[in-house]
Design a protein around this motif. Structure first.
Motif, PDB file in Angstrom:
ATOM      1  N   HIS A  91     -27.314  60.452 -35.747  1.00  0.00           N
ATOM      2  CA  HIS A  91     -28.041  59.254 -35.295  1.00  0.00           C
ATOM      3  C   HIS A  91     -28.918  58.723 -36.434  1.00  0.00           C
ATOM      4  CE1 HIS A  91     -30.880  57.322 -32.072  1.00  0.00           C
ATOM      5  NE2 HIS A  91     -30.464  56.476 -32.972  1.00  0.00           N
TER       6      HIS A  91
ATOM      7  N   ALA B 262     -24.128  48.357 -40.528  1.00  0.00           N
ATOM      8  CA  ALA B 262     -22.742  48.281 -40.044  1.00  0.00           C
ATOM      9  C   ALA B 262     -21.861  49.292 -40.779  1.00  0.00           C
ATOM     10  CB  ALA B 262     -22.206  46.860 -40.241  1.00  0.00           C
TER      11      ALA B 262
ATOM     12  N   ASP C 167     -22.903  52.775 -39.421  1.00  0.00           N
ATOM     13  CA  ASP C 167     -23.112  52.835 -37.978  1.00  0.00           C
ATOM     14  C   ASP C 167     -24.527  53.344 -37.634  1.00  0.00           C
ATOM     15  OD1 ASP C 167     -22.430  52.426 -35.407  1.00  0.00           O
ATOM     16  OD2 ASP C 167     -21.334  54.303 -35.134  1.00  0.00           O
TER      17      ASP C 167
ATOM     18  N   ASP D 257     -28.703  52.452 -36.487  1.00  0.00           N
ATOM     19  CA  ASP D 257     -29.571  51.499 -35.793  1.00  0.00           C
ATOM     20  C   ASP D 257     -30.517  50.873 -36.794  1.00  0.00           C
ATOM     21  OD1 ASP D 257     -28.640  51.984 -33.242  1.00  0.00           O
ATOM     22  OD2 ASP D 257     -30.162  53.505 -32.795  1.00  0.00           O
TER      23      ASP D 257
END
Ligand code: ATP
Length: 252
Positions: free
Chosen positions: A73, A95, A98, A100
């Protein structure tokens, strides 16, 4: 003056574009006045580094890309200077790995949080975290430690460009893998980082994206090998040496 009105053959083109973006960021309520001071400090170090990416900073950007690709994450923290300087580039990096995007400000005001989130959306970001503020970084006073519970609080790897030293230390103490981009190798934040990238965010962020795209198909073992072979002390020492030896461009 807009970016496009600065003649590209001007010897200090990149530096003038950067200044202009920060100034426009302040006018639009994205960047704080303290952000102007941070920019000035950064410019001085960039001048001494010769306004270029050192090979050691490139190695660090590659290690950072490997960490982000290997993360469960990853979160990229965005403050007022980063939003003003590299909005397209942070969206592209998020992007590519991946991750946040989370707005996270040293001087948190609802107006500035929203202005930055809107600015990132206008530059193509789909989701922008940070506005909920239902999590915290322990060890910091409330306003400085507020984050999103499903963003930075839950992250395993965080990119904190231009982070203040106290917050960088607090993030490290709760076990986050920290990637710090900062032009000053003597600043506490890069000294706390697992991966310090001593480079201008304007060069480092797109460079991380390039590395991430190149490593997109790398195996977990290959990513791990890149991560383990990285030496943060050597990166800091190399940048300090470059500054002391004077790699500056000598133009005004
Ligand atoms: P610390 O608390 O970590 O010691 P500091 O007091 O040295 O931080 P601040 O003045 O809070 O730092 O923040 C400015 C930092 O951001 C400086 O270290 C400066 O070099 C860095 N900086 C400013 N602009 C940029 C930029 N465009 N790219 C990379 N780093 C930058």
């Amino acid at each position: 003056m807009t970016d496009t009105e600065i003649p590209e053959d001007h010897p200090r083109y990149a530096s003038l574009v950067t200044r202009h973006r920060i100034e426009a960021g302040v006018e639009r309520g994205i960047t704080s006045k303290q952000g102007l001071i941070a920019q000035g400090r950064g410019e001085a170090f960039d001048y001494l580094l010769g306004e270029r990416t050192l090979p050691s900073a490139d190695v660090a950007a590659r290690a950072a890309a490997a960490h982000l690709l290997a993360a469960d994450h990853p979160v990229i923290s965005v403050n007022g200077n980063v939003a003003a300087l590299v909005p397209d580039e942070v969206v592209a990096l998020a992007a590519a790995v991946d991750a946040d995007l989370e707005v996270n400000l040293f001087n948190r005001t609802p107006e500035r949080m929203e202005a930055i989130a809107d600015h990132l959306h206008a530059h193509g970001a789909r989701e922008v975290k940070g506005l909920t503020g239902d999590g915290e970084i322990p060890g910091l006073e409330h306003a400085r430690g507020t984050v999103d519970a499903d963003g930075i609080e839950a992250a395993d790897v965080v990119v904190v460009p231009l982070e203040d030293g106290d917050r960088a230390e607090a993030l490290a103490s709760i076990g986050k893998t920290e990637i710090v981009i900062d032009l000053n190798p003597g600043s506490r934040s890069p000294r706390t980082a697992d991966v310090p990238i001593i480079d201008n965010v304007a060069r480092a962020v797109p460079n991380m994206t390039t590395h991430a795209r190149e490593l997109a198909d790398a195996s977990p073992e290959d990513l791990q090998a890149i991560i383990e072979s990285f030496d943060p002390e050597a990166t800091l020492a190399d940048a300090e040496r470059a500054i002391r030896e004077g790699g500056f461009s000598g133009e005004d």
